[in-house]
Scaffold this active site. Sequence first.
Site, PDB file in Angstrom:
ATOM      1  N   HIS A 130       0.921  -1.090   0.168  1.00 17.34           N
ATOM      2  CA  HIS A 130      -0.072  -0.005   0.004  1.00 17.34           C
ATOM      3  C   HIS A 130       0.854   1.344   0.144  1.00 17.34           C
ATOM      4  O   HIS A 130       0.829   2.226  -0.824  1.00 17.34           O
ATOM      5  CB  HIS A 130      -0.913   0.021   1.285  1.00 17.34           C
ATOM      6  N   GLU A 131       2.035   1.432   0.865  1.00 14.65           N
ATOM      7  CA  GLU A 131       2.741   2.373   0.995  1.00 14.65           C
ATOM      8  C   GLU A 131       3.624   2.511  -0.495  1.00 14.65           C
ATOM      9  O   GLU A 131       3.935   3.899  -0.841  1.00 14.65           O
ATOM     10  CB  GLU A 131       3.624   2.405   2.111  1.00 14.65           C
ATOM     11  N   HIS A 134       1.388   4.373  -3.120  1.00 11.40           N
ATOM     12  CA  HIS A 134       1.650   5.882  -2.701  1.00 11.40           C
ATOM     13  C   HIS A 134       2.851   6.354  -3.582  1.00 11.40           C
ATOM     14  O   HIS A 134       2.586   7.528  -4.135  1.00 11.40           O
ATOM     15  CB  HIS A 134       1.624   6.279  -1.409  1.00 11.40           C
ATOM     16  N   GLU A 201      -6.354   7.155  -0.705  1.00  7.41           N
ATOM     17  CA  GLU A 201      -6.306   5.806  -0.117  1.00  7.41           C
ATOM     18  C   GLU A 201      -6.959   4.645  -0.781  1.00  7.41           C
ATOM     19  O   GLU A 201      -6.303   3.549  -0.721  1.00  7.41           O
ATOM     20  CB  GLU A 201      -6.780   5.987   1.451  1.00  7.41           C
TER      21      GLU A 201
END
Length: 293
Positions: A130-131, A134, A201
């Site tokens: 997930h990071e 980003h 998100e």
Amino acid sequence: MNYLRTAILLAGLTALFMGLGYLIGGGSGAIIALLIAAATNLFAYWNSDRMVLSAYGAREVDRNSAPELVDIVAGLAGRAGLPVPRVFVMDNPQPNAFATGRNPQNAAVAVTTGLLQSLSREELAGVIAHELAHVKNHDTLLMTITATIAGAISMLAQFGFFFGGHRSNNSGPGAIASIVMMVVGPLAAMLVQMAISRTREYAADNLGGRIAGQPMWLASALARIENAAHQIPNMEAEHNPATAHMFIVNPLSGRGMDNLFTTHPSTENRIAALQQLARELGTSGGMSRGPWG
């Protein structure tokens, strides 16, 4: 599209900064605020990542000090087609994580000790993916700069309250303007944070699930982090609320806050979206070791 949205949001923050400056000092105040905003944007571009990491006491780790974590980051970065970011650990019992950096070549991923202690290897991989999403989506620069400028707006609004209050003896239009600055400035900054965080998100969850190859790893991690975040305070985040939108789950302990003013989408909705993605990808959500192991 991301660059256009970034420009619009930064322009909005700058305009808000100038508006507060005008309420404090008229035309001269607006010009001074514009100069401060320009300097803040420039400083934040080069230094905001270091500021945020320092605020949370993050320490850099390598394969000698945290071999499993660094290997997971490196393996997933390869799957995402990204340079391997620097890896940091924050001594904090609340499980959480964020990414920062002005571009993929200067990115960093930071996780708390609570995250390392409470998640399985697969769940940790879901969070790291997930990071990295980003980073790949170029969200990190905007999120970090927004944290810096939002904090500056809040400080300017508080300064305006005290400055305006002394100037007007806390009565009349001056006092009213000061109260407006005290309330509207931080609120507007929070709304911008919310707009940034909510849309990004969902996008990072989707791409992160694809990077890891198992969306349910992230879904399981989100459920575990959300539950713990409400029970374990993150004192550094409480002292730096302008950075809350950077974390994978809201680190603040506020209760009874209306859903409109949260910096993150509902975790339940995020998990539902990941479950749908898992069905689309035909993954079982099993806990076998990933290809980076």
